[in-house]
Design a protein around this motif. Structure first.
Motif, PDB file in Angstrom:
ATOM      1  N   SER A 162       0.831  -1.182  -0.280  1.00 21.19           N
ATOM      2  CA  SER A 162      -0.015   0.073  -0.036  1.00 21.19           C
ATOM      3  C   SER A 162       0.853   1.245  -0.001  1.00 21.19           C
ATOM      4  CB  SER A 162      -1.042   0.077   1.390  1.00 21.19           C
ATOM      5  OG  SER A 162      -0.262  -0.019   2.224  1.00 21.19           O
ATOM      6  N   GLU A 163       0.382   2.505   0.060  1.00 22.33           N
ATOM      7  CA  GLU A 163       0.955   3.609   0.018  1.00 22.33           C
ATOM      8  C   GLU A 163       0.307   4.856   0.897  1.00 22.33           C
ATOM      9  OE1 GLU A 163       2.558   4.813  -3.953  1.00 22.33           O
ATOM     10  OE2 GLU A 163       1.472   6.869  -3.410  1.00 22.33           O
ATOM     11  N   SER A 164       1.421   5.348   1.603  1.00 26.91           N
ATOM     12  CA  SER A 164       0.521   6.561   2.215  1.00 26.91           C
ATOM     13  C   SER A 164       1.261   7.748   1.334  1.00 26.91           C
ATOM     14  CB  SER A 164       1.090   6.501   3.776  1.00 26.91           C
ATOM     15  OG  SER A 164       2.641   6.741   4.039  1.00 26.91           O
ATOM     16  N   ASN A 165       1.097   8.916   2.198  1.00 27.72           N
ATOM     17  CA  ASN A 165       1.319  10.298   1.808  1.00 27.72           C
ATOM     18  C   ASN A 165       2.873  10.273   1.720  1.00 27.72           C
ATOM     19  OD1 ASN A 165      -1.166  11.077   1.357  1.00 27.72           O
ATOM     20  ND2 ASN A 165      -1.062  12.087   3.446  1.00 27.72           N
ATOM     21  N   THR A 166       3.812   9.566   2.476  1.00 27.41           N
ATOM     22  CA  THR A 166       5.101   9.735   2.406  1.00 27.41           C
ATOM     23  C   THR A 166       5.780   8.233   2.153  1.00 27.41           C
ATOM     24  OG1 THR A 166       4.809   9.073   4.794  1.00 27.41           O
ATOM     25  CG2 THR A 166       5.215  11.564   4.214  1.00 27.41           C
ATOM     26  N   HIS A 167       5.117   7.198   2.264  1.00 29.18           N
ATOM     27  CA  HIS A 167       5.948   5.842   2.160  1.00 29.18           C
ATOM     28  C   HIS A 167       5.124   4.907   1.286  1.00 29.18           C
ATOM     29  CE1 HIS A 167       7.519   7.523   5.822  1.00 29.18           C
ATOM     30  NE2 HIS A 167       8.850   6.999   5.642  1.00 29.18           N
ATOM     31  N   VAL A 168       5.824   4.047   0.752  1.00 29.29           N
ATOM     32  CA  VAL A 168       5.468   2.699   0.166  1.00 29.29           C
ATOM     33  C   VAL A 168       5.427   1.541   1.360  1.00 29.29           C
ATOM     34  CG1 VAL A 168       5.757   0.888  -1.475  1.00 29.29           C
ATOM     35  CG2 VAL A 168       5.721   3.227  -2.206  1.00 29.29           C
ATOM     36  N   ILE A 169       4.478   1.036   1.577  1.00 30.76           N
ATOM     37  CA  ILE A 169       4.415   0.014   2.605  1.00 30.76           C
ATOM     38  C   ILE A 169       4.258  -1.309   2.144  1.00 30.76           C
ATOM     39  CG2 ILE A 169       3.220  -0.521   5.165  1.00 30.76           C
ATOM     40  CD1 ILE A 169       2.101   2.488   4.633  1.00 30.76           C
ATOM     41  N   ILE A 170       5.060  -2.334   2.818  1.00 30.99           N
ATOM     42  CA  ILE A 170       4.785  -3.787   2.298  1.00 30.99           C
ATOM     43  C   ILE A 170       4.652  -4.408   3.790  1.00 30.99           C
ATOM     44  CG2 ILE A 170       6.223  -5.587   1.507  1.00 30.99           C
ATOM     45  CD1 ILE A 170       8.202  -3.796   0.372  1.00 30.99           C
ATOM     46  N   GLN A 171       3.843  -5.207   4.008  1.00 27.93           N
ATOM     47  CA  GLN A 171       3.529  -5.940   5.009  1.00 27.93           C
ATOM     48  C   GLN A 171       3.208  -7.337   4.601  1.00 27.93           C
ATOM     49  OE1 GLN A 171      -0.309  -3.565   5.831  1.00 27.93           O
ATOM     50  NE2 GLN A 171       0.540  -3.204   7.978  1.00 27.93           N
TER      51      GLN A 171
ATOM     52  N   MET B 139      -6.615  -9.251  16.701  1.00 27.02           N
ATOM     53  CA  MET B 139      -7.644 -10.105  16.543  1.00 27.02           C
ATOM     54  C   MET B 139      -7.502 -11.345  15.713  1.00 27.02           C
ATOM     55  SD  MET B 139      -9.882  -8.590  18.668  1.00 27.02           S
ATOM     56  CE  MET B 139     -11.608  -9.665  18.335  1.00 27.02           C
ATOM     57  N   GLU B 140      -6.297 -11.710  15.363  1.00 28.08           N
ATOM     58  CA  GLU B 140      -5.830 -12.719  14.698  1.00 28.08           C
ATOM     59  C   GLU B 140      -4.672 -13.484  15.194  1.00 28.08           C
ATOM     60  OE1 GLU B 140      -6.790 -12.924  10.349  1.00 28.08           O
ATOM     61  OE2 GLU B 140      -6.811 -10.697  10.698  1.00 28.08           O
ATOM     62  N   ASN B 141      -4.454 -14.908  15.178  1.00 21.89           N
ATOM     63  CA  ASN B 141      -3.026 -15.440  15.185  1.00 21.89           C
ATOM     64  C   ASN B 141      -1.987 -15.077  14.279  1.00 21.89           C
ATOM     65  OD1 ASN B 141      -4.133 -16.972  17.518  1.00 21.89           O
ATOM     66  ND2 ASN B 141      -4.637 -18.582  16.075  1.00 21.89           N
ATOM     67  N   GLY B 142      -0.919 -14.718  14.914  1.00 24.95           N
ATOM     68  CA  GLY B 142       0.336 -14.531  13.745  1.00 24.95           C
ATOM     69  C   GLY B 142       0.698 -12.867  14.008  1.00 24.95           C
ATOM     70  N   ALA B 143       1.777 -12.725  13.417  1.00 25.14           N
ATOM     71  CA  ALA B 143       2.447 -11.491  13.322  1.00 25.14           C
ATOM     72  C   ALA B 143       2.530 -10.800  12.131  1.00 25.14           C
ATOM     73  CB  ALA B 143       4.125 -11.711  13.883  1.00 25.14           C
ATOM     74  N   VAL B 144       2.636  -9.523  12.071  1.00 26.69           N
ATOM     75  CA  VAL B 144       3.098  -8.692  10.732  1.00 26.69           C
ATOM     76  C   VAL B 144       4.169  -7.987  10.588  1.00 26.69           C
ATOM     77  CG1 VAL B 144       1.287  -6.891  11.647  1.00 26.69           C
ATOM     78  CG2 VAL B 144       1.894  -7.224   9.106  1.00 26.69           C
ATOM     79  N   ALA B 145       5.002  -8.079   9.653  1.00 30.29           N
ATOM     80  CA  ALA B 145       6.261  -7.439   9.704  1.00 30.29           C
ATOM     81  C   ALA B 145       5.956  -6.266   8.504  1.00 30.29           C
ATOM     82  CB  ALA B 145       7.334  -8.323   9.002  1.00 30.29           C
ATOM     83  N   THR B 146       6.298  -5.083   8.789  1.00 32.51           N
ATOM     84  CA  THR B 146       5.929  -3.909   8.122  1.00 32.51           C
ATOM     85  C   THR B 146       7.262  -3.353   7.723  1.00 32.51           C
ATOM     86  OG1 THR B 146       4.017  -3.677   9.304  1.00 32.51           O
ATOM     87  CG2 THR B 146       4.528  -1.751   7.804  1.00 32.51           C
ATOM     88  N   LEU B 147       7.582  -3.053   6.131  1.00 32.60           N
ATOM     89  CA  LEU B 147       8.858  -2.249   6.008  1.00 32.60           C
ATOM     90  C   LEU B 147       7.953  -0.915   5.058  1.00 32.60           C
ATOM     91  CD1 LEU B 147      10.749  -4.899   3.940  1.00 32.60           C
ATOM     92  CD2 LEU B 147      11.032  -4.228   6.170  1.00 32.60           C
ATOM     93  N   LYS B 148       8.649   0.163   5.551  1.00 34.30           N
ATOM     94  CA  LYS B 148       8.263   1.481   5.084  1.00 34.30           C
ATOM     95  C   LYS B 148       9.473   2.208   4.059  1.00 34.30           C
ATOM     96  CE  LYS B 148       4.443   2.399   8.367  1.00 34.30           C
ATOM     97  NZ  LYS B 148       3.836   3.482   9.127  1.00 34.30           N
ATOM     98  N   PHE B 149       9.129   2.214   3.017  1.00 35.17           N
ATOM     99  CA  PHE B 149      10.184   2.856   2.194  1.00 35.17           C
ATOM    100  C   PHE B 149       9.648   4.239   1.920  1.00 35.17           C
ATOM    101  CE2 PHE B 149      11.222  -1.639   1.301  1.00 35.17           C
ATOM    102  CZ  PHE B 149      12.669  -1.798   1.212  1.00 35.17           C
ATOM    103  N   PRO B 150      10.430   5.299   2.022  1.00 36.70           N
ATOM    104  CA  PRO B 150      10.153   6.619   1.775  1.00 36.70           C
ATOM    105  C   PRO B 150       9.680   6.716   0.236  1.00 36.70           C
ATOM    106  CG  PRO B 150      12.309   6.792   2.088  1.00 36.70           C
ATOM    107  CD  PRO B 150      12.010   5.254   2.358  1.00 36.70           C
ATOM    108  N   LEU B 151       8.820   7.631  -0.051  1.00 37.14           N
ATOM    109  CA  LEU B 151       8.668   7.897  -1.470  1.00 37.14           C
ATOM    110  C   LEU B 151       9.677   8.863  -2.228  1.00 37.14           C
ATOM    111  CD1 LEU B 151       4.789   8.757  -1.538  1.00 37.14           C
ATOM    112  CD2 LEU B 151       5.766   6.713  -2.376  1.00 37.14           C
TER     113      LEU B 151
END
Length: 272
Positions: free
Chosen positions: A193-202, A260-272
């Motif tokens: 996904s993408e925010s105003n400042t980053h591309v986000i990989i989850q 609310m779910e089992n597991g973990a989420v790793a998030t990488l944020k690269f600046p635009l």
């Protein structure tokens, strides 16, 4: 004067909590010199702690395969069948491979921690990057043998400016973690996904999540949690390596339990 003292107090308090902070800029000469002295002491102590931890870990991690090689080599001196000899030789090769992997990872981490800027930055299509990681022969074999499926939530093309090899290594590390900690025949989800400042990989897995005691230590050198299926631990360098890669890119990494779910989420944020 009170403002300068307040800065120093906050700085030393953050250091005591293990936070990675920069020495404050202070105008008064006396307090500026005190701040610089504290910073120098912190760097020196961290360096000594790193060297000691490095040596202890190297000794511990290398001792097991070295002992295995010695024992196996002694057995090879005994009379045995061709099939037994072949099995012992393969054991030696496996132990050697483990030592080589550890040494190479330590050298890679050492090199990356000495760098303060990127080299050969280029535009990279994230979907292509993910495909390169997942189709690596060794990784594809692990995915297949564990019956793990991947789901993708990628609505359009996303491009980042990055050093390709480092970006691929960062993504490979968090995907490998997801594979290690998610149960066989489960699903790993990759969302871009993408925010105003980053591309986000989850990258989200369906494992047991991050234990409470481990949450503050995830990015420490040599810290590793036991794999749920084998009980074995990694070398504890992967997430530290990823954190440095993301820092060089001006980005961040986080690892949290899913809501609310089992597991973990790793998030990488690269600046635009």
């Amino acid at each position: 004067m009170s403002r300068s003292m307040g800065k120093i107090i906050r700085y030393t308090t953050n250091i005591s909590k293990g936070k990675n902070v920069v020495a404050p800029k202070i105008r008064q000469v006396e307090f500026a010199e005190l701040s610089q002295a504290i910073e120098k002491l912190r760097v020196d102590l961290e360096g000594r702690e790193y060297v000691e931890e490095y040596i202890n870990t190297m000794a511990h991690e290398l001792r097991t395969p070295i002992t295995g090689i010695r024992t196996t080599a002694e057995n090879l001196l005994m009379p045995m069948s061709h099939s037994q000899r072949e099995r012992f030789v393969n054991n030696i090769l496996d132990a050697n491979k483990k030592m080589e992997l550890l040494v190479n990872r330590l050298l890679s981490l050492s090199r990356i921690e000495r760098r303060d800027q990127l080299e050969s930055v280029e535009k990279i299509n994230i979907e292509s990057l993910i495909e390169n990681v997942l189709t690596s022969p060794s990784r594809a074999g692990r995915i297949s043998s564990r019956g793990i499926k991947f789901e993708f939530n990628i609505e359009r093309e996303f491009i980042i400016n990055a050093e390709k090899l480092l970006a691929e290594q960062a993504l490979a590390n968090i995907i490998d973690n997801a594979i290690d900690f998610t149960p066989p025949n489960s699903t790993i989800n990759i969302k871009i996904s993408e925010s105003n400042t980053h591309v986000i990989i989850q990258v989200s897995d369906q494992g047991k999540g991050v234990p409470e005691h481990a949450r503050r230590q995830l990015f420490r050198r040599f810290f590793s949690s036991a794999r749920p299926d084998t009980g074995k631990r990694g070398n504890g360098l992967g997430l530290r390596f990823v954190k440095k890669i993301m820092s060089l890119h001006g980005g961040t990494i986080s690892l949290k339990n899913r809501f609310m779910e089992n597991g973990a989420v790793a998030t990488l944020k690269f600046p635009l």
